[in-house]
Design an enzyme around this catalytic site. Structure first.
Site, PDB file in Angstrom:
ATOM      1  N   GLU C  84     118.345  21.159  49.809  1.00  0.00           N
ATOM      2  CA  GLU C  84     119.142  21.321  48.367  1.00  0.00           C
ATOM      3  C   GLU C  84     118.173  20.648  47.376  1.00  0.00           C
ATOM      4  O   GLU C  84     118.663  20.580  46.232  1.00  0.00           O
ATOM      5  CB  GLU C  84     120.542  20.885  48.593  1.00  0.00           C
ATOM      6  CG  GLU C  84     120.679  19.357  48.878  1.00  0.00           C
ATOM      7  CD  GLU C  84     121.886  18.910  48.510  1.00  0.00           C
ATOM      8  OE1 GLU C  84     122.964  19.370  48.872  1.00  0.00           O
ATOM      9  OE2 GLU C  84     121.986  18.161  47.431  1.00  0.00           O
ATOM     10  N   CYS C 116     124.497  20.898  52.827  1.00  0.00           N
ATOM     11  CA  CYS C 116     123.661  20.272  54.063  1.00  0.00           C
ATOM     12  C   CYS C 116     123.433  21.007  55.031  1.00  0.00           C
ATOM     13  O   CYS C 116     123.062  20.601  56.191  1.00  0.00           O
ATOM     14  CB  CYS C 116     124.620  19.048  54.196  1.00  0.00           C
ATOM     15  SG  CYS C 116     124.786  17.758  53.012  1.00  0.00           S
ATOM     16  N   HIS C 239     127.052  16.487  61.539  1.00  0.00           N
ATOM     17  CA  HIS C 239     126.779  16.307  59.974  1.00  0.00           C
ATOM     18  C   HIS C 239     127.081  14.800  59.890  1.00  0.00           C
ATOM     19  O   HIS C 239     128.265  14.495  60.150  1.00  0.00           O
ATOM     20  CB  HIS C 239     127.302  17.317  59.114  1.00  0.00           C
ATOM     21  CG  HIS C 239     126.769  16.728  57.808  1.00  0.00           C
ATOM     22  ND1 HIS C 239     125.444  16.670  57.634  1.00  0.00           N
ATOM     23  CD2 HIS C 239     127.481  16.608  56.786  1.00  0.00           C
ATOM     24  CE1 HIS C 239     125.264  16.223  56.354  1.00  0.00           C
ATOM     25  NE2 HIS C 239     126.283  16.382  55.836  1.00  0.00           N
TER      26      HIS C 239
END
Lengths: 366, 133, 351
Positions: C84, C116, C239
């Protein structure tokens, strides 16, 4: 010759034209057939090309031959060599060699960036190298190979600034002491502020002709060009087989001496390039005045007798014309407070362009 | 804008792609038409390993225009293991002082922005101390 | 069938990490904005050097992956970079990376963006590419130099780093990809508008409706469809926007600390966004043994989650030492203060 410095009130064309007219006056008002101009940075700093037409017309000589020679710091010497070749060939009777540089037209970082163009732009400049950093890289290697420290540059710098004290055309006329030298800030380690010359404005010119064209009454002032040579070495430091050998300097020196039929031991005066203190060291070794590793030990009294680039200031493309004019003054006994003891009969003048990548040598005699 | 020039040199800049002389086997960087060792024609591509050592160096505190946002930086002549020397910045030095002979390895980094965050970003080789592990 | 399993079995044949060497302690960020006493979500975070960005970092991770894969870069058929923080809004990162690593010109190259999980999205695409027989090898990178607004809570964690993996035939894999699953909904928990420098986020809305909802769904579905559960895996990586969320999530599904601590890097380096799960996976592969099963679940805001299962093969032993380990990058560390950090992240106004 005009004083080296910050000529805020003079533009490139005025600087150049005034030096031309002063040289002509000195020659007994000869009429030139050609003006060869040595200049490094006008294209960028003055946004001006085609200096031949600009400056020669400004000097009052429309209609004559004129164009520019560029060889970085050796530009003025290149113009002088061109003048010698033109006159010697018989194609031109009276030629003027002018070195002119206008540095203060732009801000400092623009001038710096322009000077850096004398490096290889694609593989040195683009990677962030500057001229003084390149000199520092050479100096660092020198100190490492010969197990020395940076104090070896002290004598060279002190001598140049001391010589400049007597030169009314020099930019730095106050001299520096050992204490000041030792407290100097680093420019690019191991080179300090006083080991790197400062760019400045300047213009110097010489009139070149054949003996028979000189009026009888002026012939005593005449200085002969006994030898002239130009040699190049790889532009980039990384392309040199031996970083610590200024090959162009040694080839150009040997070639000029050979043409003059003289040897170094015949030379009464030496004008060696000192844009950076390390240039002097390596030029001394390259020319054969010192053995490798000892170029910094040489007796400096007859070197850069009017301050060199360090003390006089460095009007890049004009500096080599200053070297030649200063040498002529010494040989005529007109160097004032800078005059060396015995009037020199022969002189060796070498100018470097880039970090030793171009070397132009002239041997002058009576 | 110097996009055409950097585009032309991208293989050299991004990954140290040079040449090997087909006549004398000299390794050449940057590529050139004439082998500097034997004077014959050279044009066979050669991929350098990127490993080498510092041959000499200095520090630049007064960086030229376009390089000020990475100053101060160290710049060096790096002798590649294959022979040639290249001029390049040193990066990611940490606290290790630069020294002649220091083993270094090539990384591809941002060299400069071609114009105030609007132009092309120039990427190219730099060297850092050899990474362990 | 909800699982994503290609016709031809595929796996990871090379992987490579990259983390820049600069670190700013969370306490230093706290000192600037909240005073000394503030509690911090992590210990410190990685900060890119002045000459680094997603492209340069992807190049190094890709070179590491190629070293481990031991293939000629010319054999790659696609180079996909998930991030990103692509340096260009328009102009692919992938072409620069492909050129730098010596890939051929006959490749597919593109940039992925899914907050993400852009990196794992590229992995799934690579599974399809290789699994369908369109090409033997695909380079998929998850890499970020994440942006956090000064003073915002995300500034503590928005870090730099990531990893590259090369997807290839399972027969050459160091870890076979058993299956994947992807779950997405339109959930505005975190976003950055075109030309904006810093992202916006929904604060507490980023928790339950976003991170937990999507990860819980993907993990639960993946477990149901594959008939597995936490105890079937030796390692797990989730994550990790901070230290707390992934541990809470892991425990919900019965994972123990021993299973997820190897891949939990955010306490030491912060949240590397698109790089986080692949970087955690690379730390696991650095120590995993043949036969080990690894579970990985990514989350991307906006929002979605990708779940994977891997089975490590014998090949891991011969190739893991061909590039620096993830821990080597973590241990290579230069601490900087907020003033230097502000310079590295372009927070000074120069004009």
């Amino acid at each position: 010759m005009l004083p080296v410095g910050e000529h805020w009130d003079l533009s490139l064309r005025t600087l150049g034209a005034r030096a031309v007219r002063k040289a002509l006056a000195d020659s007994g008002n000869l009429q030139p057939d050609a003006i060869y101009i040595g200049n490094g940075l006008a294209n960028i700093l003055s946004h001006q090309a085609n200096l031949g037409a600009l400056i020669s017309d400004e000097a009052g000589f429309p209609g004559i031959e004129s164009c520019t020679f560029e060889a970085a710091g050796a530009s003025g010497a290149a113009a002088f060599r061109a003048a010698c070749m033109a006159v010697q060939s018989g194609l031109v009777d009276i030629a003027i060699a002018l070195g002119v540089e206008k540095i203060t037209e732009c801000d400092g970082s623009t001038a710096q960036a322009a000077q850096d163009l004398i490096l290889n732009y694609e593989f040195e400049g683009t990677n962030g190298l500057t001229v003084s950093a390149g000199a520092a890289i050479i100096a660092q290697r020198y100190l490492s190979e010969y197990h020395l420290d940076r104090s070896v540059f002290q004598n060279i710098a002190l001598q140049s600034y001391q010589h400049a004290q007597g030169n009314p055309y020099a930019m730095y006329r106050n001299g520096i002491t050992e204490a000041i030298y030792q407290k100097q800030p680093m420019k690019n380690h191991p080179l300090g502020l006083f080991d790197v010359s400062s760019l400045a404005d300047g213009a110097a010119a010489l009139v070149v002709t054949r003996e028979e064209l000189i009026p009888e009454e002026s012939r005593d002032d005449m200085i002969r060009v006994l030898g002239s040579a130009n040699a190049i070495a790889p532009l980039s430091l990384h392309d040199r087989h031996q970083l610590l050998q200024y090959r162009a300097a040694s080839q150009s020196a040997a070639s000029a001496l050979r043409k003059a039929g003289l040897s170094l031991s015949n030379m009464d005066l030496l004008e060696i390039w000192d844009a950076h203190a390390i240039d002097v060291v390596l030029a001394m070794e390259a020319i054969g005045l010192a053995i490798e590793g000892e170029g910094w030990q040489t007796d400096m009294t007859t070197l850069s007798s009017m301050g060199g680039c360090l003390g006089r200031g460095n009007p890049l493309g004009a500096s080599s014309a200053y070297q030649l004019v200063e040498t002529v003054l010494q040989m005529r006994g007109e160097a004032g407070a800078c005059q060396i003891g015995n009037l020199p009969k022969t002189a060796f003048v070498q100018s470097l362009g880039g970090l030793g990548s171009t070397a132009i040598t002239h041997i002058l005699g009576h | 804008m110097e996009a055409p020039r950097h585009w032309r040199l991208k293989k050299q800049r991004y990954s140290l792609t040079g040449e090997v002389c087909p006549h004398c086997s000299a390794k050449i960087f940057p590529p050139r038409d004439v082998c500097p060792e034997c004077g014959q024609e050279a044009k066979t591509a050669f991929q350098f390993s990127g490993k080498g050592e510092v041959f000499s160096y200095t520090a630049i505190t007064d960086a030229p225009a376009g390089y000020q946002d990475q100053a101060p930086y160290a710049i060096a002549l790096v002798k590649l293991n294959e022979g040639p020397i290249v001029t390049a910045q040193l990066t990611d030095l940490g606290t290790e002082p630069v020294r002649i002979g220091m083993p270094v390895e090539m990384v591809t980094r941002r060299i400069k922005d071609d114009g105030n965050e609007r132009g092309v970003i120039l990427y190219g080789y730099k060297f850092r101390p050899v990474m362990q592990g | 069938m909800k699982l994503l399993i290609p016709e031809k079995p595929v796996g990871i044949i090379g992987y490579g990490a990259y983390i820049p060497r600069y670190r700013i302690p969370a306490s230093e960020i706290s000192r600037i904005w909240h005073g000394e006493s503030e509690g911090t979500p992590i210990k410190e975070k990685s900060v890119p050097g002045l000459d680094e960005d997603t492209i340069t970092m992807s190049i190094e991770a890709a070179r590491n992956a190629l070293n481990r894969a031991q293939i000629d870069p010319k054999e790659l058929r696609a180079v996909w970079i998930g991030s990103e923080s692509h340096p260009y809004a328009v102009k692919p990162s992938g072409t620069v990376v492909a050129e730098a690593i010596g890939a051929s010109e006959s490749i597919s190259a593109a940039d992925f963006e899914f907050a993400c999980k852009a990196g794992t999205e590229a992995v799934i695409a690579g599974m399809g590419f290789v699994g369908s027989g369109m090409g033997d090898y695909v380079l998929a990178v998850g890499m970020d130099t994440a942006q956090g607004r000064p003073g915002d809570v995300l500034e503590y964690t928005a870090a730099a780093g990531g990893a590259a993996v090369i997807i290839g035939p399972a027969s050459e894999a160091l870890a076979v990809i058993d299956a994947a699953y992807s779950f997405v909904t339109d959930t505005p928990d975190f976003w950055r508008r075109q030309t904006q420098k810093y992202p916006e986020h929904g604060q507490r809305f980023t928790g339950d409706p976003a991170y937990f909802h999507h990860l819980e769904n993907s993990i639960e579905t993946f477990f149901t469809e594959t008939g597995t559960s936490a105890k079937d895996y030796r390692f797990a990586v989730f994550h990790q926007p901070n230290a707390k969320f992934p541990q809470k999530l892991g425990k919900e599904f019965g994972f123990t600390k021993e299973q997820f601590q190897t891949g939990l890097l955010s306490p030491m380096i912060g949240n590397t966004y698109s790089g986080a799960v692949l970087l955690g996976l690379s730390a696991i592969l650095d120590i995993a043994e043949p036969g080990d099963k690894i579970f990985a679940a990514a989350f991307g805001s906006g929002a979605g989650s990708d779940a994977f299962s891997f089975t490590v093969t014998e090949r891991i032993k011969s190739c893991r030492n061909l590039a620096p380990s993830t821990q080597a990058y973590i241990q290579r560390r230069t601490e900087i203060d907020y003033a230097v950090y502000a310079r590295h992240r372009g927070k000074y106004i120069m004009n």
